[in-house]
Design a protein around this motif. Sequence first.
Motif, PDB file in Angstrom:
ATOM      1  N   THR A 177      11.043 -10.597   2.576  1.00  0.00           N
ATOM      2  CA  THR A 177      10.819 -11.437   1.387  1.00  0.00           C
ATOM      3  C   THR A 177      10.531 -10.565   0.170  1.00  0.00           C
ATOM      4  OG1 THR A 177       9.854 -13.094   2.840  1.00  0.00           O
ATOM      5  CG2 THR A 177       9.491 -13.395   0.488  1.00  0.00           C
ATOM      6  N   GLU A 178       9.663  -9.559   0.357  1.00  0.00           N
ATOM      7  CA  GLU A 178       9.312  -8.660  -0.751  1.00  0.00           C
ATOM      8  C   GLU A 178      10.533  -7.900  -1.245  1.00  0.00           C
ATOM      9  OE1 GLU A 178       5.453  -8.609  -1.707  1.00  0.00           O
ATOM     10  OE2 GLU A 178       6.533 -10.382  -1.062  1.00  0.00           O
ATOM     11  N   GLN A 179      11.367  -7.445  -0.299  1.00  0.00           N
ATOM     12  CA  GLN A 179      12.589  -6.727  -0.689  1.00  0.00           C
ATOM     13  C   GLN A 179      13.492  -7.625  -1.535  1.00  0.00           C
ATOM     14  OE1 GLN A 179      14.084  -5.385   3.166  1.00  0.00           O
ATOM     15  NE2 GLN A 179      13.872  -3.269   2.510  1.00  0.00           N
ATOM     16  N   ARG A 180      13.593  -8.888  -1.101  1.00  0.00           N
ATOM     17  CA  ARG A 180      14.478  -9.816  -1.791  1.00  0.00           C
ATOM     18  C   ARG A 180      13.990 -10.067  -3.229  1.00  0.00           C
ATOM     19  NH1 ARG A 180      14.635 -13.378   2.117  1.00  0.00           N
ATOM     20  NH2 ARG A 180      13.385 -14.953   1.068  1.00  0.00           N
ATOM     21  N   LEU A 204       4.393  -9.192  -4.357  1.00  0.00           N
ATOM     22  CA  LEU A 204       2.987  -8.859  -4.142  1.00  0.00           C
ATOM     23  C   LEU A 204       2.837  -7.367  -3.826  1.00  0.00           C
ATOM     24  CD1 LEU A 204       0.407 -10.556  -4.040  1.00  0.00           C
ATOM     25  CD2 LEU A 204       0.721 -10.787  -1.593  1.00  0.00           C
ATOM     26  N   VAL A 205       3.642  -6.889  -2.894  1.00  0.00           N
ATOM     27  CA  VAL A 205       3.659  -5.466  -2.536  1.00  0.00           C
ATOM     28  C   VAL A 205       5.065  -4.949  -2.809  1.00  0.00           C
ATOM     29  CG1 VAL A 205       3.367  -3.787  -0.674  1.00  0.00           C
ATOM     30  CG2 VAL A 205       1.940  -5.842  -0.726  1.00  0.00           C
ATOM     31  N   PRO A 206       5.301  -4.332  -3.982  1.00  0.00           N
ATOM     32  CA  PRO A 206       6.662  -3.924  -4.323  1.00  0.00           C
ATOM     33  C   PRO A 206       7.151  -2.785  -3.427  1.00  0.00           C
ATOM     34  CG  PRO A 206       5.200  -3.900  -6.246  1.00  0.00           C
ATOM     35  CD  PRO A 206       4.345  -4.029  -5.041  1.00  0.00           C
ATOM     36  N   PRO A 207       8.279  -2.995  -2.703  1.00  0.00           N
ATOM     37  CA  PRO A 207       8.819  -1.910  -1.875  1.00  0.00           C
ATOM     38  C   PRO A 207       9.087  -0.647  -2.688  1.00  0.00           C
ATOM     39  CG  PRO A 207       9.864  -3.977  -1.286  1.00  0.00           C
ATOM     40  CD  PRO A 207       9.013  -4.260  -2.488  1.00  0.00           C
ATOM     41  N   SER A 208       9.432  -0.809  -3.984  1.00  0.00           N
ATOM     42  CA  SER A 208       9.696   0.383  -4.812  1.00  0.00           C
ATOM     43  C   SER A 208       8.445   1.247  -4.938  1.00  0.00           C
ATOM     44  CB  SER A 208      10.169  -0.047  -6.206  1.00  0.00           C
ATOM     45  OG  SER A 208       9.249  -0.958  -6.770  1.00  0.00           O
ATOM     46  N   LEU A 209       7.268   0.581  -4.937  1.00  0.00           N
ATOM     47  CA  LEU A 209       6.007   1.316  -5.019  1.00  0.00           C
ATOM     48  C   LEU A 209       5.767   2.086  -3.710  1.00  0.00           C
ATOM     49  CD1 LEU A 209       4.027   1.335  -7.376  1.00  0.00           C
ATOM     50  CD2 LEU A 209       2.661  -0.376  -6.202  1.00  0.00           C
ATOM     51  N   LEU A 210       6.144   1.446  -2.581  1.00  0.00           N
ATOM     52  CA  LEU A 210       5.927   2.080  -1.278  1.00  0.00           C
ATOM     53  C   LEU A 210       6.850   3.277  -1.077  1.00  0.00           C
ATOM     54  CD1 LEU A 210       5.467  -1.056   1.011  1.00  0.00           C
ATOM     55  CD2 LEU A 210       3.714   0.458   0.104  1.00  0.00           C
ATOM     56  N   ARG A 211       7.849   3.428  -1.949  1.00  0.00           N
ATOM     57  CA  ARG A 211       8.744   4.582  -1.806  1.00  0.00           C
ATOM     58  C   ARG A 211       8.147   5.855  -2.427  1.00  0.00           C
ATOM     59  NH1 ARG A 211      12.928   0.677  -2.019  1.00  0.00           N
ATOM     60  NH2 ARG A 211      13.246   0.813  -4.270  1.00  0.00           N
ATOM     61  N   LEU A 212       7.059   5.712  -3.199  1.00  0.00           N
ATOM     62  CA  LEU A 212       6.413   6.921  -3.744  1.00  0.00           C
ATOM     63  C   LEU A 212       5.836   7.725  -2.575  1.00  0.00           C
ATOM     64  CD1 LEU A 212       4.322   5.299  -6.641  1.00  0.00           C
ATOM     65  CD2 LEU A 212       6.348   6.725  -6.924  1.00  0.00           C
ATOM     66  N   PRO A 213       6.268   9.003  -2.405  1.00  0.00           N
ATOM     67  CA  PRO A 213       5.778   9.763  -1.238  1.00  0.00           C
ATOM     68  C   PRO A 213       4.254   9.918  -1.223  1.00  0.00           C
ATOM     69  CG  PRO A 213       7.239  11.105  -2.626  1.00  0.00           C
ATOM     70  CD  PRO A 213       7.277   9.729  -3.183  1.00  0.00           C
ATOM     71  N   SER A 214       3.669  10.160  -2.399  1.00  0.00           N
ATOM     72  CA  SER A 214       2.202  10.336  -2.418  1.00  0.00           C
ATOM     73  C   SER A 214       1.518   9.069  -1.913  1.00  0.00           C
ATOM     74  CB  SER A 214       1.722  10.656  -3.836  1.00  0.00           C
ATOM     75  OG  SER A 214       2.145   9.638  -4.723  1.00  0.00           O
ATOM     76  N   LEU A 215       2.078   7.902  -2.285  1.00  0.00           N
ATOM     77  CA  LEU A 215       1.468   6.634  -1.898  1.00  0.00           C
ATOM     78  C   LEU A 215       1.644   6.377  -0.403  1.00  0.00           C
ATOM     79  CD1 LEU A 215       0.474   3.762  -3.586  1.00  0.00           C
ATOM     80  CD2 LEU A 215       2.464   3.022  -2.332  1.00  0.00           C
ATOM     81  N   ASN A 216       2.896   6.464   0.092  1.00  0.00           N
ATOM     82  CA  ASN A 216       3.066   6.074   1.496  1.00  0.00           C
ATOM     83  C   ASN A 216       2.474   7.083   2.477  1.00  0.00           C
ATOM     84  OD1 ASN A 216       5.213   7.999   1.931  1.00  0.00           O
ATOM     85  ND2 ASN A 216       6.643   6.542   1.013  1.00  0.00           N
ATOM     86  N   ARG A 217       2.495   8.368   2.116  1.00  0.00           N
ATOM     87  CA  ARG A 217       1.885   9.356   3.022  1.00  0.00           C
ATOM     88  C   ARG A 217       0.367   9.244   3.022  1.00  0.00           C
ATOM     89  NH1 ARG A 217       5.948  14.467   1.862  1.00  0.00           N
ATOM     90  NH2 ARG A 217       7.797  13.356   2.615  1.00  0.00           N
ATOM     91  N   GLY A 218      -0.185   8.967   1.831  1.00  0.00           N
ATOM     92  CA  GLY A 218      -1.636   8.782   1.739  1.00  0.00           C
ATOM     93  C   GLY A 218      -2.097   7.550   2.511  1.00  0.00           C
ATOM     94  N   LEU A 219      -1.332   6.434   2.366  1.00  0.00           N
ATOM     95  CA  LEU A 219      -1.677   5.202   3.085  1.00  0.00           C
ATOM     96  C   LEU A 219      -1.615   5.411   4.594  1.00  0.00           C
ATOM     97  CD1 LEU A 219       0.045   2.277   1.126  1.00  0.00           C
ATOM     98  CD2 LEU A 219      -2.367   2.902   1.165  1.00  0.00           C
ATOM     99  N   ALA A 220      -0.626   6.181   5.043  1.00  0.00           N
ATOM    100  CA  ALA A 220      -0.480   6.433   6.485  1.00  0.00           C
ATOM    101  C   ALA A 220      -1.718   7.128   7.048  1.00  0.00           C
ATOM    102  CB  ALA A 220       0.766   7.288   6.738  1.00  0.00           C
ATOM    103  N   LEU A 221      -2.432   7.863   6.190  1.00  0.00           N
ATOM    104  CA  LEU A 221      -3.672   8.523   6.632  1.00  0.00           C
ATOM    105  C   LEU A 221      -4.882   7.610   6.556  1.00  0.00           C
ATOM    106  CD1 LEU A 221      -2.282  11.463   6.033  1.00  0.00           C
ATOM    107  CD2 LEU A 221      -4.690  12.064   5.932  1.00  0.00           C
ATOM    108  N   GLY A 231      14.643  -8.666  -9.213  1.00  0.00           N
ATOM    109  CA  GLY A 231      13.973  -8.285 -10.445  1.00  0.00           C
ATOM    110  C   GLY A 231      12.656  -9.022 -10.670  1.00  0.00           C
ATOM    111  N   GLY A 232      12.185  -9.729  -9.636  1.00  0.00           N
ATOM    112  CA  GLY A 232      10.874 -10.369  -9.738  1.00  0.00           C
ATOM    113  C   GLY A 232       9.775  -9.352  -9.452  1.00  0.00           C
TER     114      GLY A 232
END
Length: 464
Positions: free
Chosen positions: A249-252, A261-278, A257-258
């Motif tokens: 749903t979020e991807q769609r 809640l959790v933008p997948p584009s934001l989750l593509r930031l390496p600093s963000l997703n690697r930090g969250l994984a920790l 262009g809406g």
Amino acid sequence: MHHEGASIGALGLFTVLLGAALPLIDFFIVNVALPAMDKDLSAGAATLELVVAGYGVAYAVLLVLGGRLGDTAGRRKLFLIGMAGFGLTSLACGLAPTAWTLVAARVAQGATSALMLPQVLATIQATTAGPRRARAMSLYGATAGLSMVAGQILGGVLVAADIAGSGWRSVFLVNVPVVVVGLVLAVRSVPETRSERAASIDVPGTLLLALSLISLLLPLTEGRAAGWPLWTWISLAVFPFAAFTFFRTEQRIDRRGGTPLVPPSLLRLPSLNRGLALIVPFSVGFSGFMFVIAVVLQQGLQMGPVSAGLALVPMAVAFFVASLAGPRLIGRYGSKVVTVGGLIQGVGITVLVATVHYGWPDLGIGALAPGVALAGLGQGLQLPVLFRIVLSDVPADRAGVGSGVMVTTQQSALALGVATLGSLFLSLAPSSGTRDALVVTLLVQLAAVVVTVLLSLRLPRKVG
């Protein structure tokens, strides 16, 4: 007061950090008060775990929404509404006549926390820059970690002090005067900020995220105490489908262009997703440990609530020292600080395992201090740094969403830690004894630390 140029003073920073401390203190303050609540309200284990989990789940589910509302309607306004609500729901918790009214008041308290907390990080991101932001973020990380430990210490002191015969109720009532002070300060010292691009609320996303978190956290928390009835298994089976549908749903919405809640584009930031994984294994281990140690000290070692709180003082002190040293160390060593912190925490837990295994049952505060202090030192080098890494590349106008995603991850993992490590310990204790149950739980936590150390090697070396 719409411009992003508003900068925040020392008093304003103190006020928003106070707002960040309250919800976290309250997640942990009840750990030490649970036996007293049980006696007073004859609640039973399943209901008591809802006092912890109901708060944690409501809080985690609504955080991203709170961040979005703040970006749109004004962060200061929502901070004030959330804080006032937190004071009122704390009062309701403190005056709750029955176990179920307490659970309901805790759920409401979790919801008000979710309105208040995301505004803290978003306000810091919007009103500071450069070295000041780095310092404010470090202070936020230090506040978060300290609140968790201090909450448990304070809980013990308050239950024992039994002010005017209030017993466990004082752990909630203490929030009321603090909130009044906080509101007075906030009105005077916190600047109003908004996002330039006001986004609409993502209703399907919010509902699907809620369904995902509830279907996972509720059965894990309640299952053991309730004897794993059918609904717990159905609920766990729903979780992967809910999570997958949420992500699609979020991807769609993102592609249309809406503003999801959790933008997948934001989750593509390496600093963000690697930090969250920790942050996930870190927080699972942290909250699981805090919950289990509260039970062990009071029920296993028969300590009073004050001693059970004081046993964690070395952890709080070490955490505080480490998080103060953190910013300087990051400048020199970057994210290696996280790796070293994980190794030190691992050593601390290993020392605790040995202490518990060989020293049981005459474990006083002194015997536990070395292991607890080392664990705290290691955690203090990790948490504040991780918060900074996760948000380092998030653009300013998405500060609310970015901090919402991070805090949701942290909160869900905290609730998951109590549910998993807590349930593991409580299911082992009757058959294999408190000592061995604690040793096994600590070894599982050690495994989580090994995972964080390995994951920390993938972090971006330099920290912005």
